[in-house]
Design a protein around this motif. Structure first.
Motif, short mmCIF file in Angstrom:
data_model
loop_
_atom_site.label_atom_id
_atom_site.label_comp_id
_atom_site.label_asym_id
_atom_site.label_seq_id
_atom_site.Cartn_x
_atom_site.Cartn_y
_atom_site.Cartn_z
N PRO A 5 0.70 -1.32 0.09
CA PRO A 5 -0.05 0.23 -0.12
C PRO A 5 0.57 1.13 -0.07
CG PRO A 5 -0.96 -1.46 1.47
CD PRO A 5 0.40 -2.26 1.15
N ILE A 6 2.13 1.22 0.71
CA ILE A 6 2.96 2.33 0.87
C ILE A 6 3.49 2.55 -0.80
CG2 ILE A 6 5.10 3.14 1.84
CD1 ILE A 6 4.44 1.87 4.29
N ILE A 8 2.03 1.68 -3.60
CA ILE A 8 0.81 1.92 -4.46
C ILE A 8 0.50 3.70 -4.26
CG2 ILE A 8 -1.51 1.87 -4.57
CD1 ILE A 8 -1.32 -0.99 -4.20
N VAL A 9 0.62 4.03 -2.92
CA VAL A 9 0.43 5.64 -2.85
C VAL A 9 1.40 6.32 -3.42
CG1 VAL A 9 0.22 7.31 -0.81
CG2 VAL A 9 -1.20 4.98 -0.82
N ILE A 10 2.74 5.97 -3.05
CA ILE A 10 3.81 6.78 -3.66
C ILE A 10 3.79 7.00 -5.04
CG2 ILE A 10 6.46 6.68 -3.93
CD1 ILE A 10 6.60 5.61 -1.18
N SER A 11 3.51 5.75 -5.74
CA SER A 11 3.43 5.64 -7.38
C SER A 11 2.35 6.53 -7.85
CB SER A 11 3.46 4.41 -7.80
OG SER A 11 2.21 3.80 -7.28
N ILE A 12 1.16 6.43 -7.21
CA ILE A 12 -0.11 7.28 -7.51
C ILE A 12 0.44 9.00 -7.36
CG2 ILE A 12 -1.51 7.32 -5.75
CD1 ILE A 12 -2.60 6.73 -9.34
N VAL A 13 1.23 9.26 -6.33
CA VAL A 13 1.32 10.56 -5.98
C VAL A 13 2.49 10.95 -7.03
CG1 VAL A 13 2.72 12.05 -4.34
CG2 VAL A 13 0.82 10.57 -3.76
N CYS A 41 5.54 5.54 -13.34
CA CYS A 41 4.71 5.62 -12.25
C CYS A 41 3.34 4.80 -12.33
CB CYS A 41 4.68 7.01 -11.71
SG CYS A 41 6.12 7.79 -11.19
N PHE A 45 2.25 1.74 -10.35
CA PHE A 45 0.87 1.60 -9.69
C PHE A 45 0.19 0.39 -9.81
CE2 PHE A 45 -3.37 2.44 -9.89
CZ PHE A 45 -3.87 2.59 -8.55
N ASN A 52 -0.83 -6.56 -4.56
CA ASN A 52 -1.50 -6.34 -3.46
C ASN A 52 -2.86 -7.25 -3.40
OD1 ASN A 52 -1.79 -5.29 -0.68
ND2 ASN A 52 -3.24 -3.53 -1.75
#
Length: 98
Positions: A5-6, A8-13, A41, A45, A52
């Motif tokens: 999840p970390i 995933i969030v970094i790649s979408i940001v 990115c 994601f 995940n």
């Protein structure tokens, strides 16, 4: 498994960051370079999201869909890396002093 999840969030940001950077840039070469970085990115994601989801559900359907998403994400990352390398070298060729 908090790492996925970390990631995933970094790649979408980072994807959103590079898409906004495309709009802010006036140079066409820089826009293509940022688009290649955003493609990397987006691919990461999709890749990490597939892993995940499989680890979360552990079903055959999630495995099949996960494999499809892993292939799509891997293709996006590969194509983005290839594009990014091309535009980075092109920028270095046009701007040798920097």
């Amino acid at each position: 498994m908090i790492i996925f999840p970390i990631l995933i969030v970094i790649s979408i940001v980072l994807y959103v960051y590079y898409k906004v950077a495309i709009v802010k840039s006036d140079d066409g070469l820089t826009q293509h370079y940022f688009n290649a970085k955003s493609r990397i990115c987006l691919g990461s994601f999709v890749f990490f999201f597939a892993i995940n989801q499989y680890l979360f559900y552990l079903t055959r359907v999630s495995l099949i869909i996960g494999i499809i998403f892993i292939l799509l994400g891997g293709y996006q990352m590969y194509y983005g890396l290839k594009e990014s390398k091309h535009y980075r070298n092109e920028w270095k060729r046009l701007n040798p002093s920097e």
